[in-house]
Motif scaffolding. Structure first.
Motif, PDB file in Angstrom:
ATOM      1  N   UNK A  81       0.854  -1.186   0.000  1.00  0.00           N
ATOM      2  CA  UNK A  81       0.000   0.000   0.000  1.00  0.00           C
ATOM      3  C   UNK A  81       0.888   1.234   0.000  1.00  0.00           C
ATOM      4  N   UNK A  82       0.309   2.346  -0.409  1.00  0.00           N
ATOM      5  CA  UNK A  82       1.033   3.613  -0.419  1.00  0.00           C
ATOM      6  C   UNK A  82       1.295   4.064   1.013  1.00  0.00           C
ATOM      7  N   UNK A  83       2.547   4.415   1.318  1.00  0.00           N
ATOM      8  CA  UNK A  83       2.909   4.886   2.655  1.00  0.00           C
ATOM      9  C   UNK A  83       2.507   6.352   2.793  1.00  0.00           C
ATOM     10  N   UNK A  84       1.686   6.660   3.782  1.00  0.00           N
ATOM     11  CA  UNK A  84       1.209   8.032   3.978  1.00  0.00           C
ATOM     12  C   UNK A  84       2.187   8.830   4.823  1.00  0.00           C
ATOM     13  N   UNK A  85       2.091  10.136   4.713  1.00  0.00           N
ATOM     14  CA  UNK A  85       2.943  11.008   5.520  1.00  0.00           C
ATOM     15  C   UNK A  85       2.550  10.918   6.993  1.00  0.00           C
ATOM     16  N   UNK A  86       3.505  11.146   7.842  1.00  0.00           N
ATOM     17  CA  UNK A  86       3.236  11.119   9.280  1.00  0.00           C
ATOM     18  C   UNK A  86       2.825  12.509   9.746  1.00  0.00           C
ATOM     19  N   UNK A  87       1.781  13.051   9.107  1.00  0.00           N
ATOM     20  CA  UNK A  87       1.250  14.340   9.535  1.00  0.00           C
ATOM     21  C   UNK A  87      -0.105  14.129  10.204  1.00  0.00           C
ATOM     22  N   UNK A  88      -0.742  15.200  10.631  1.00  0.00           N
ATOM     23  CA  UNK A  88      -1.983  15.039  11.386  1.00  0.00           C
ATOM     24  C   UNK A  88      -3.147  14.575  10.515  1.00  0.00           C
TER      25      UNK A  88
END
Length: 270
Positions: A81-88
């Protein structure tokens, strides 16, 4: 549970290729890019090829930086799966608030299908299944309030997913075939590694074909050899056909079961 229960599960409405709907997404809608946050995007083999080329990375580096590995439910097959940013907001790494998708012309198939979801993995020609699609009903989406009218078939063609589904057809068929296996038959680590390499790490697979004894052990015509040497899509198609023969066709049922169940038997055949 009553109809008024807010936690009641609502089954998706089944849509076919001729089903009609209204939808349009553009920077002028108030929800622009909200659908690119907190998402779960399964990447297909063709997605990886297009995206890694777009940002000029090897498939290995793209997988390491931008994906997360998982096992696909009910198949024991590896997928990413696409790795998402570690933002809010758990954002897609390729989205900007005002500009939208920075790799739009090479965006993944799941993004192209939106606001539709696919409820079946069956894409075989001549199949009885006419396709099972449904709306991804996100309450924030205002694209449904736009006037652009589509059929599911028209939307697929406009977004380019019909071509992508065709390229991914053999991969999809492998997944469907494995899903039909009894739950007691598990993949060996070797089989999983082969499936992952062919499906996603196309550059590693090319090295495997051309820098090992592969072409000595498997008969491949010269025209195909030259084609797959440079063309990632043709190499993917070749690899999936080869993988299908290795995992499903060229061994008898007892050997096949042993290959999936016993890591040592797989090693000795490789």
């Amino acid at each position: 549970m009553t109809d008024a229960d807010p936690k009641a599960t609502i089954s998706p409405v089944r849509l076919g290729y001729g089903s009609q709907f209204k939808f349009k997404c553009h920077p002028g809608v108030s929800c622009f890019t909200l659908c690119c946050r907190g998402i779960n995007i399964i990447l297909t083999p063709y997605d990886i090829i297009q995206m890694k080329k777009r940002i000029d990375l090897s498939s290995h580096d793209f997988l390491a930086i931008y994906t997360e590995p998982h096992l696909l439910e009910k198949t024991d097959l590896p997928m990413v799966t696409l790795k998402l940013l570690d933002d809010d907001r758990k954002s897609c790494p390729f989205v900007k608030d005002k500009e939208g998708c920075m790799i739009y012309s090479d965006r993944p198939s799941s993004c192209r299908y939106y606001p539709l979801g696919v409820a079946t993995l069956q894409h075989k020609e001549g199949a009885d299944d006419d396709g099972f699609f449904f709306f991804v009903n996100e309450p924030h989406c205002r694209g449904f309030e736009e006037d652009a009218e589509w059929t599911v078939a028209d939307w697929r063609a406009d977004q380019g997913v019909d071509l992508r589904d065709e390229i991914n057809r053999e991969w999809t068929d492998l997944v469907v075939r494995k899903r039909s296996f009894p739950a007691s038959i598990k993949l060996t680590d070797k089989a999983k590694q082969l499936f992952f390499m062919v499906s996603y790490d196309i550059d590693k697979f090319r090295a495997f074909v051309f820098e090992s004894a592969f072409l000595e052990r498997f008969k491949v015509d010269e025209k195909t050899v030259e084609t797959i040497r440079e063309d990632d899509v043709e190499l993917l198609k070749f690899g999936l056909t080869w993988l299908k023969s290795v995992l499903f066709k060229q061994v008898d049922p007892e050997e096949q079961a042993a290959m999936f169940a016993d890591p040592q038997s797989a090693e000795t055949k490789s």
